[in-house]
Design an enzyme around this catalytic site. Structure first.
Site, PDB file in Angstrom:
ATOM      1  N   ARG A   1      -5.265 -33.158 -14.655  1.00 47.85           N
ATOM      2  CA  ARG A   1      -3.968 -33.146 -13.932  1.00 47.85           C
ATOM      3  C   ARG A   1      -3.094 -34.274 -14.075  1.00 47.85           C
ATOM      4  O   ARG A   1      -3.709 -35.519 -13.873  1.00 47.85           O
ATOM      5  CB  ARG A   1      -4.403 -32.875 -12.473  1.00 47.85           C
ATOM      6  CG  ARG A   1      -3.186 -32.482 -11.684  1.00 47.85           C
ATOM      7  CD  ARG A   1      -2.656 -31.309 -11.853  1.00 47.85           C
ATOM      8  NE  ARG A   1      -1.741 -30.952 -10.780  1.00 47.85           N
ATOM      9  CZ  ARG A   1      -1.050 -29.805 -10.953  1.00 47.85           C
ATOM     10  NH1 ARG A   1      -0.667 -29.013 -12.205  1.00 47.85           N
ATOM     11  NH2 ARG A   1      -0.210 -29.376  -9.775  1.00 47.85           N
TER      12      ARG A   1
ATOM     13  N   THR B   1       3.211 -23.128 -17.933  1.00 50.13           N
ATOM     14  CA  THR B   1       1.762 -23.161 -17.914  1.00 50.13           C
ATOM     15  C   THR B   1       1.222 -22.019 -19.082  1.00 50.13           C
ATOM     16  O   THR B   1       1.887 -21.032 -19.293  1.00 50.13           O
ATOM     17  CB  THR B   1       1.277 -22.664 -16.520  1.00 50.13           C
ATOM     18  OG1 THR B   1       1.983 -23.401 -15.717  1.00 50.13           O
ATOM     19  CG2 THR B   1      -0.150 -22.854 -16.448  1.00 50.13           C
TER      20      THR B   1
ATOM     21  N   ASN C   1       4.218 -27.583 -15.940  1.00 49.18           N
ATOM     22  CA  ASN C   1       5.024 -26.962 -14.969  1.00 49.18           C
ATOM     23  C   ASN C   1       6.064 -26.054 -15.098  1.00 49.18           C
ATOM     24  O   ASN C   1       5.451 -25.181 -15.978  1.00 49.18           O
ATOM     25  CB  ASN C   1       5.247 -28.109 -13.825  1.00 49.18           C
ATOM     26  CG  ASN C   1       5.361 -27.471 -12.420  1.00 49.18           C
ATOM     27  OD1 ASN C   1       4.942 -26.261 -12.115  1.00 49.18           O
ATOM     28  ND2 ASN C   1       6.027 -28.064 -11.348  1.00 49.18           N
TER      29      ASN C   1
ATOM     30  N   SER D   1      -2.517 -27.857  -7.147  1.00 47.02           N
ATOM     31  CA  SER D   1      -2.317 -26.832  -8.379  1.00 47.02           C
ATOM     32  C   SER D   1      -2.810 -25.506  -7.934  1.00 47.02           C
ATOM     33  O   SER D   1      -3.496 -25.316  -7.101  1.00 47.02           O
ATOM     34  CB  SER D   1      -3.031 -27.124  -9.581  1.00 47.02           C
ATOM     35  OG  SER D   1      -2.851 -26.399 -10.700  1.00 47.02           O
TER      36      SER D   1
HETATM   37  N1  GLY Z   1       2.383 -26.286 -12.078  1.00 46.96           N
HETATM   38  C1  GLY Z   1       1.763 -25.000 -11.837  1.00 46.96           C
HETATM   39  C2  GLY Z   1       0.175 -25.221 -11.062  1.00 46.96           C
HETATM   40  O1  GLY Z   1      -0.374 -26.355 -11.197  1.00 46.96           O
HETATM   41  O2  GLY Z   1       0.099 -24.469 -10.160  1.00 46.96           O
END
Ligand code: GLY
Length: 561
Positions: free
Chosen positions: A98, A371, A391, A442
């Site tokens: 992440r 995503t 994102n 997330s």
């Molecule tokens: N960026 C979308 C998520 O990580 O939920």
């Protein structure tokens, strides 16, 4: 070994999203399956399997190709999560790559005169978190890969420089961003044809910019992304766009190995993503609540109501308790505790919704196209489930021209003003406030399912918070209701995230809806959300499905490797 299929596949124009051609979204094989949300990406993964690679090798190339063909969704400027289950050791490893908040980030970074300015977290340099995808791919291969690294990366470099035909999905997302791209001339130039017009479906698109980064990635591994020319270019570009990310932030980034969260439901073992994702906890918590309800002999509408109510409890607790567990105390054991699930189940009223403050322990977003999820099984039964993201569509819109990296806007996944909804409409509090080095919460939910210790399924989705509901309803539909895979992806989806108090539905004519409205649900229609990819054991075969909503196709080896 040379993986050369990409030369051939680059000539294939991708099909527009169609539900009238459902069988093409499914493959079955005993030799492994790659289900990504793009056909080139799935085929590339299969070429790796055919060349003797395993699911990890295939996953690396599949993610690299996704970053090339769907630059609005994911790429080396983003981050993600993977679950990998090794068939020999029977162990499941979680890779957390992440994005991370820069060292100069702080709780009030996005407040202007005391008010949150969401635009700052969404577009431009301040929106950018330290990218994790290069570290994630490197770690996935380093821990589990079998083919030489260069053999896994070179096909992506070649594909990027050779070019490909723009697919319907990319064209659609480009058009949706036309206005915003006008203020980002470098990115607009990349995404335009030689007449200066935005690329259309079928246009030729080559990525010499990104090929330069992949050249270094292939020869020197991950280091240039974090210490060296790519890192320097990323930091300089972000700072030109008023951001705070530095070369030191990149140098201090690392992939974090984690333990999956686990649950048992109806004889299945569910392994999913722990914090900094909320996905695995919310998924397992909702299933735990269902396990405490007597759902036998319910009408279809009552069953849907019960499933939605369980999800609302899980989302309410997401808002209250979830954040990066390396920074804040997340009561994972309590949230997954079966007695707690029983308490919440006791509150479910099969005839009515509750007051919003009665969900969880306390008190729609726009589909942005960012995503990407891929599910892979190889011929040895190794399972991979990865969700990767920059994102929202094209991330921060900050583009590093020297190396073709489009940088994420993952900082927008923090609650930039605790208590106020983020850009997905998700409520959050101090647990998910901005802090230096912290990873934003997330919803990505890469998930594996076992039964009696044997692999049953790898699944995940894209679509912000609808990832959680997408995976949840697909698991229930496929594993509990016994739906056929194609029927599952063709059926209208539902999503509820507790707040706003709205049940989103893809179809307007669902016969269950009136009965749900009678119970107090506010139902709103949205035509298409969540792209779910899964590979599921059926008999002696693996059945892989890519979601028509994003126009991907799964692929399988033509002969068993
Ligand atoms: N960026 C979308 C998520 O990580 O939920």
């Amino acid at each position: 070994m040379a993986v050369s299929l990409l030369v051939a596949s680059s000539a294939i124009a991708q099909e527009p999203v169609r539900f009238d051609d459902l069988p093409s979204y499914q493959v079955a094989s005993t030799g492994g399956v790659v289900a990504a949300d793009n056909q080139y990406a799935s085929e590339a993964g299969v070429a790796i399997l055919e060349a003797g690679g395993n699911a990890a090798d295939a996953g690396v190339l599949t993610m690299l190709i996704l970053g090339i063909v769907h630059p609005f969704s994911s790429g080396l400027g983003g981050g993600g999560f993977c679950l990998y289950r090794d068939a020999d050791t029977e162990e499941t490893t979680v890779l957390d790559f992440r994005e991370m908040a820069p060292a100069a980030a702080h709780r009030d970074l996005y407040l202007v005169d005391g008010e949150a300015d969401f635009s700052l977290a969404r577009r431009g340099g301040l929106a950018v978190g330290v990218p994790g995808e290069p570290a994630g791919l490197w770690a996935l291969h380093g821990r589990f890969g079998e083919l030489p690294w260069e053999d896994v990366v070179e096909p992506a470099r070649h594909f990027a420089s050779q070019g490909f035909a723009v697919g319907a999905t990319l064209a659609r997302h480009l058009h949706a961003m036309e206005e915003h791209l006008q203020v980002r001339p470098e990115l607009l130039a990349l995404l335009s044809n030689e007449d200066g017009e935005l690329l259309e479906e079928g246009d030729f698109f080559a990525r010499d910019d990104l090929a330069r980064a992949l050249d270094l990635f292939r020869d020197e591994g991950v280091r240039p992304f974090y210490v060296g020319p790519i890192a320097d270019a990323i930091a300089a570009t972000v700072q030109e766009h008023d951001g705070i990310l530095t070369a030191d932030d990149l140098a201090s980034y690392h992939m974090i190995p984690r333990e999956p969260v686990r649950g048992d439901f109806a004889g299945y073992e569910i392994l999913s993503m722990p914090p900094p994702s909320s996905g695995g906890i919310a998924l397992i918590q909702a299933l735990n609540i269902l396990a405490h309800l007597d759902l036998d002999d319910l009408d279809d509408d009552a069953l849907l109501h019960a499933r939605v109510e369980a999800l609302k409890h899980a989302f309410a607790d997401r808002a209250e308790w979830l954040g990066d567990s390396d920074f804040v105390d997340v009561p994972i054991d309590r949230l997954l505790d079966l007695d707690y699930a029983a308490e919440l189940a006791a509150r479910v009223d099969l005839d009515a919704v509750l007051d919003p403050t009665d969900y969880g322990t306390t008190a729609p977003h726009a589909e942005e196209g960012g995503t990407s999820h891929l599910s892979i099984v190889d011929g040895d039964g190794n399972l991979l489930s990865c969700t990767t993201t920059i994102n929202t569509r094209f991330g921060s819109l900050v583009y590093v021209p020297e190396f073709g990296v489009i940088l994420n806007n993952e900082m927008a996944d923090f609650n930039i003003q605790p208590g106020e909804p983020n850009l997905y409409g998700l409520i959050g509090n101090e647990q998910n406030a901005v802090a230096p080095g912290k990873r934003p919460l997330s919803s990505m939910s890469p998930t594996l399912v076992l039964r009696d210790g044997q692999p049953v399924m790898t699944i995940g989705a894209s679509g912000g918070p609808t990832i959680i509901s997408g995976v949840y309803f697909a698991l229930l539909d496929l594993l509990i209701d016994g739906a056929e895979p194609l029927d599952n992806i063709a059926a209208g989806r539902h999503h509820h995230q507790w707040m706003p108090d709205t049940l989103w539905a893809e179809t307007e004519d669902d016969p269950r809806h009136q009965a749900l409205q009678d119970r107090g649900h506010t139902i709103r229609h949205r035509p298409s959300f969540t792209a779910v990819q899964f590979v599921l054991r059926r008999g002696d075969q693996w059945v892989g499905v890519s979601d028509p909503r994003k126009g991907g196709r799964p692929a399988a080896p033509s002969v068993d490797p």
